[in-house]
Design a protein around this motif. Structure first.
Motif, PDB file in Angstrom:
ATOM      1  N   PRO A   1       6.658   7.253  -6.219  1.00 29.81           N
ATOM      2  CA  PRO A   1       6.443   5.887  -5.727  1.00 29.81           C
ATOM      3  C   PRO A   1       5.433   5.882  -4.576  1.00 29.81           C
ATOM      4  O   PRO A   1       5.013   6.927  -4.115  1.00 29.81           O
ATOM      5  CB  PRO A   1       7.833   5.481  -5.245  1.00 29.81           C
ATOM      6  N   GLY A   2       5.085   4.694  -4.133  1.00 31.03           N
ATOM      7  CA  GLY A   2       4.190   4.558  -2.986  1.00 31.03           C
ATOM      8  C   GLY A   2       2.855   3.957  -3.354  1.00 31.03           C
ATOM      9  O   GLY A   2       1.808   4.364  -2.842  1.00 31.03           O
ATOM     10  N   ILE A   3       2.879   2.960  -4.230  1.00 33.15           N
ATOM     11  CA  ILE A   3       1.636   2.295  -4.646  1.00 33.15           C
ATOM     12  C   ILE A   3       0.999   1.633  -3.420  1.00 33.15           C
ATOM     13  O   ILE A   3       1.672   0.904  -2.686  1.00 33.15           O
ATOM     14  CB  ILE A   3       1.925   1.236  -5.728  1.00 33.15           C
ATOM     15  N   PRO A   4      -0.291   1.877  -3.178  1.00 33.60           N
ATOM     16  CA  PRO A   4      -0.960   1.219  -2.049  1.00 33.60           C
ATOM     17  C   PRO A   4      -0.888  -0.307  -2.164  1.00 33.60           C
ATOM     18  O   PRO A   4      -1.013  -0.862  -3.260  1.00 33.60           O
ATOM     19  CB  PRO A   4      -2.408   1.717  -2.142  1.00 33.60           C
ATOM     20  N   ASP A   5      -0.693  -0.952  -1.033  1.00 33.53           N
ATOM     21  CA  ASP A   5      -0.523  -2.407  -1.011  1.00 33.53           C
ATOM     22  C   ASP A   5      -1.693  -3.142  -1.660  1.00 33.53           C
ATOM     23  O   ASP A   5      -1.501  -4.162  -2.329  1.00 33.53           O
ATOM     24  CB  ASP A   5      -0.356  -2.903   0.431  1.00 33.53           C
ATOM     25  N   ASP A   6      -2.911  -2.641  -1.460  1.00 31.95           N
ATOM     26  CA  ASP A   6      -4.084  -3.371  -1.943  1.00 31.95           C
ATOM     27  C   ASP A   6      -4.269  -3.315  -3.461  1.00 31.95           C
ATOM     28  O   ASP A   6      -5.137  -3.994  -4.001  1.00 31.95           O
ATOM     29  CB  ASP A   6      -5.353  -2.912  -1.232  1.00 31.95           C
ATOM     30  N   LEU A   7      -3.436  -2.539  -4.164  1.00 35.19           N
ATOM     31  CA  LEU A   7      -3.504  -2.531  -5.627  1.00 35.19           C
ATOM     32  C   LEU A   7      -2.733  -3.690  -6.251  1.00 35.19           C
ATOM     33  O   LEU A   7      -2.898  -3.994  -7.430  1.00 35.19           O
ATOM     34  CB  LEU A   7      -2.979  -1.201  -6.190  1.00 35.19           C
ATOM     35  N   PHE A   8      -1.886  -4.344  -5.461  1.00 37.52           N
ATOM     36  CA  PHE A   8      -1.119  -5.482  -5.965  1.00 37.52           C
ATOM     37  C   PHE A   8      -1.922  -6.769  -5.811  1.00 37.52           C
ATOM     38  O   PHE A   8      -2.575  -6.982  -4.782  1.00 37.52           O
ATOM     39  CB  PHE A   8       0.201  -5.638  -5.200  1.00 37.52           C
ATOM     40  N   GLU A   9      -1.824  -7.632  -6.824  1.00 37.52           N
ATOM     41  CA  GLU A   9      -2.387  -8.972  -6.678  1.00 37.52           C
ATOM     42  C   GLU A   9      -1.498  -9.740  -5.708  1.00 37.52           C
ATOM     43  O   GLU A   9      -0.280  -9.574  -5.713  1.00 37.52           O
ATOM     44  CB  GLU A   9      -2.433  -9.675  -8.038  1.00 37.52           C
ATOM     45  N   ARG A  10      -2.117 -10.579  -4.897  1.00 39.15           N
ATOM     46  CA  ARG A  10      -1.341 -11.311  -3.890  1.00 39.15           C
ATOM     47  C   ARG A  10      -1.691 -12.790  -3.917  1.00 39.15           C
ATOM     48  O   ARG A  10      -2.714 -13.196  -4.459  1.00 39.15           O
ATOM     49  CB  ARG A  10      -1.632 -10.729  -2.498  1.00 39.15           C
ATOM     50  N   LEU A  11      -0.817 -13.577  -3.282  1.00 36.96           N
ATOM     51  CA  LEU A  11      -1.068 -14.996  -3.056  1.00 36.96           C
ATOM     52  C   LEU A  11      -0.949 -15.256  -1.561  1.00 36.96           C
ATOM     53  O   LEU A  11      -0.088 -14.660  -0.898  1.00 36.96           O
ATOM     54  CB  LEU A  11      -0.043 -15.863  -3.794  1.00 36.96           C
ATOM     55  N   PRO A  12      -1.765 -16.141  -1.004  1.00 37.52           N
ATOM     56  CA  PRO A  12      -1.676 -16.440   0.428  1.00 37.52           C
ATOM     57  C   PRO A  12      -0.279 -16.934   0.803  1.00 37.52           C
ATOM     58  O   PRO A  12       0.300 -17.775   0.114  1.00 37.52           O
ATOM     59  CB  PRO A  12      -2.711 -17.551   0.640  1.00 37.52           C
ATOM     60  N   GLY A  13       0.267 -16.371   1.858  1.00 35.19           N
ATOM     61  CA  GLY A  13       1.568 -16.808   2.374  1.00 35.19           C
ATOM     62  C   GLY A  13       2.767 -16.200   1.682  1.00 35.19           C
ATOM     63  O   GLY A  13       3.900 -16.434   2.101  1.00 35.19           O
ATOM     64  N   ILE A  14       2.556 -15.426   0.611  1.00 39.49           N
ATOM     65  CA  ILE A  14       3.674 -14.799  -0.099  1.00 39.49           C
ATOM     66  C   ILE A  14       3.832 -13.379   0.435  1.00 39.49           C
ATOM     67  O   ILE A  14       2.887 -12.586   0.392  1.00 39.49           O
ATOM     68  CB  ILE A  14       3.446 -14.791  -1.619  1.00 39.49           C
ATOM     69  N   PRO A  15       5.010 -13.048   0.964  1.00 41.54           N
ATOM     70  CA  PRO A  15       5.181 -11.742   1.597  1.00 41.54           C
ATOM     71  C   PRO A  15       5.088 -10.588   0.598  1.00 41.54           C
ATOM     72  O   PRO A  15       5.422 -10.738  -0.583  1.00 41.54           O
ATOM     73  CB  PRO A  15       6.580 -11.814   2.218  1.00 41.54           C
ATOM     74  N   LEU A  16       4.584  -9.479   1.094  1.00 45.55           N
ATOM     75  CA  LEU A  16       4.511  -8.241   0.323  1.00 45.55           C
ATOM     76  C   LEU A  16       5.245  -7.174   1.126  1.00 45.55           C
ATOM     77  O   LEU A  16       4.962  -6.987   2.307  1.00 45.55           O
ATOM     78  CB  LEU A  16       3.052  -7.838   0.107  1.00 45.55           C
ATOM     79  N   THR A  17       6.192  -6.501   0.508  1.00 44.33           N
ATOM     80  CA  THR A  17       6.902  -5.421   1.178  1.00 44.33           C
ATOM     81  C   THR A  17       5.942  -4.246   1.310  1.00 44.33           C
ATOM     82  O   THR A  17       5.473  -3.707   0.311  1.00 44.33           O
ATOM     83  CB  THR A  17       8.150  -5.001   0.372  1.00 44.33           C
ATOM     84  N   LYS A  18       5.627  -3.891   2.538  1.00 36.00           N
ATOM     85  CA  LYS A  18       4.650  -2.833   2.792  1.00 36.00           C
ATOM     86  C   LYS A  18       5.107  -1.504   2.193  1.00 36.00           C
ATOM     87  O   LYS A  18       6.295  -1.219   2.099  1.00 36.00           O
ATOM     88  CB  LYS A  18       4.424  -2.668   4.293  1.00 36.00           C
ATOM     89  N   ARG A  19       4.134  -0.689   1.794  1.00 31.30           N
ATOM     90  CA  ARG A  19       4.407   0.559   1.081  1.00 31.30           C
ATOM     91  C   ARG A  19       5.445   1.429   1.775  1.00 31.30           C
ATOM     92  O   ARG A  19       6.382   1.915   1.143  1.00 31.30           O
ATOM     93  CB  ARG A  19       3.112   1.347   0.887  1.00 31.30           C
ATOM     94  N   GLU A  20       5.311   1.638   3.067  1.00 31.22           N
ATOM     95  CA  GLU A  20       6.228   2.537   3.771  1.00 31.22           C
ATOM     96  C   GLU A  20       7.648   1.980   3.819  1.00 31.22           C
ATOM     97  O   GLU A  20       8.620   2.723   3.681  1.00 31.22           O
ATOM     98  CB  GLU A  20       5.717   2.807   5.200  1.00 31.22           C
ATOM     99  N   VAL A  21       7.777   0.668   3.988  1.00 30.12           N
ATOM    100  CA  VAL A  21       9.092   0.015   3.968  1.00 30.12           C
ATOM    101  C   VAL A  21       9.674   0.089   2.559  1.00 30.12           C
ATOM    102  O   VAL A  21      10.855   0.357   2.359  1.00 30.12           O
ATOM    103  CB  VAL A  21       8.989  -1.450   4.455  1.00 30.12           C
ATOM    104  N   ARG A  22       8.805  -0.119   1.563  1.00 29.00           N
ATOM    105  CA  ARG A  22       9.212  -0.039   0.160  1.00 29.00           C
ATOM    106  C   ARG A  22       9.808   1.335  -0.153  1.00 29.00           C
ATOM    107  O   ARG A  22      10.818   1.450  -0.835  1.00 29.00           O
ATOM    108  CB  ARG A  22       7.984  -0.303  -0.718  1.00 29.00           C
ATOM    109  N   LEU A  23       9.174   2.392   0.335  1.00 26.26           N
ATOM    110  CA  LEU A  23       9.677   3.749   0.088  1.00 26.26           C
ATOM    111  C   LEU A  23      11.080   3.929   0.661  1.00 26.26           C
ATOM    112  O   LEU A  23      11.943   4.543   0.030  1.00 26.26           O
ATOM    113  CB  LEU A  23       8.719   4.781   0.680  1.00 26.26           C
ATOM    114  N   LEU A  24      11.314   3.382   1.851  1.00 25.55           N
ATOM    115  CA  LEU A  24      12.660   3.444   2.439  1.00 25.55           C
ATOM    116  C   LEU A  24      13.658   2.688   1.570  1.00 25.55           C
ATOM    117  O   LEU A  24      14.740   3.190   1.266  1.00 25.55           O
ATOM    118  CB  LEU A  24      12.664   2.850   3.849  1.00 25.55           C
ATOM    119  N   MET A  25      13.281   1.501   1.146  1.00 26.17           N
ATOM    120  CA  MET A  25      14.184   0.687   0.330  1.00 26.17           C
ATOM    121  C   MET A  25      14.517   1.381  -0.986  1.00 26.17           C
ATOM    122  O   MET A  25      15.666   1.388  -1.418  1.00 26.17           O
ATOM    123  CB  MET A  25      13.565  -0.693   0.075  1.00 26.17           C
ATOM    124  N   LEU A  26      13.509   1.962  -1.627  1.00 24.68           N
ATOM    125  CA  LEU A  26      13.738   2.670  -2.887  1.00 24.68           C
ATOM    126  C   LEU A  26      14.728   3.804  -2.702  1.00 24.68           C
ATOM    127  O   LEU A  26      15.596   4.031  -3.546  1.00 24.68           O
ATOM    128  CB  LEU A  26      12.417   3.212  -3.441  1.00 24.68           C
TER     129      LEU A  26
END
Length: 196
Positions: A8-33
């Motif tokens: 795991p650990g996909i870089p944040d910038d590889l995800f499509e995003r929308l303005p104002g929609i939160p993205l769980t940052k990679r390092e936090v995501r790794l902890l959650m996983l």
């Protein structure tokens, strides 16, 4: 393939995003996983899935598992679908609905629940908990004191076991002009517990 790795650990910038929609940052995501402790065929409910980062990562890590990404906003639900398509994830079902009311309509009962937001975080946790089996796990995030208190008090009320709470304190190297400096990633509380 955008992410050809088995870790795991996909870089944040590889995800499509929308303005104002939160993205769980990679390092936090790794902890959650790591706190979710998924098994190969686990069923995960990702409630308040936002950009879909957790759903995508777990869809790739557990191709035999089932992930239900719950999101109330139609445009954001479409974003999750697009991110799944970007990474070739086929085992994520996106449910457009408002939690906790929509949880009753999910056919696949969860082994794991991830709660990444919601105005009614206490009610969402209680409802999701009622569907968890013995030894089921919940992982929830809080970015403010009110949600931290609500989640902590509710886990205690539900008599969750093996409760763990961590707060991320992360800094990333960034280039600013001619200098490289460290910038803090917003701290997030991650709470987890088991139904025993």
């Amino acid at each position: 393939m955008l992410w050809p790795y088995s870790t795991p650990g996909i870089p944040d910038d590889l995800f499509e995003r929308l303005p104002g929609i939160p993205l769980t940052k990679r390092e936090v995501r790794l902890l959650m996983l790591s706190y979710l402790r998924m098994e190969a065929s686990s069923v995960l409910w990702d409630v308040g899935a936002g950009t879909g980062t957790i759903s995508v990562e777990l869809g790739l890590l557990c191709p035999e598992g089932k992930i239900v990404a719950v999101e109330r906003d139609e445009e954001v639900a479409a974003l999750i679908r697009r991110n799944c398509d970007r990474f070739g994830v086929v085992n994520v079902k996106v449910l457009e609905g408002s939690a906790p009311e929509c949880l009753e309509s999910i056919d696949d009962r969860p082994d794991r629940v991830c709660i990444e937001g919601g105005r009614q975080v206490r009610e969402i946790l209680k409802a999701a908990w009622s569907f968890l089996p013995h030894r089921g796990r919940v992982v929830a995030t809080a970015s403010n004191l009110e949600n931290l208190y609500a989640l902590s008090a509710t886990l205690a009320e539900l008599q969750a076991r093996n409760i763990e709470v961590v707060q991320s304190a992360l800094n990333r190297l960034e280039k600013r002009g001619v200098y490289q400096t460290f910038a803090a990633v917003d701290p997030i509380f991650i709470l987890s517990g088991e139904k025993l």
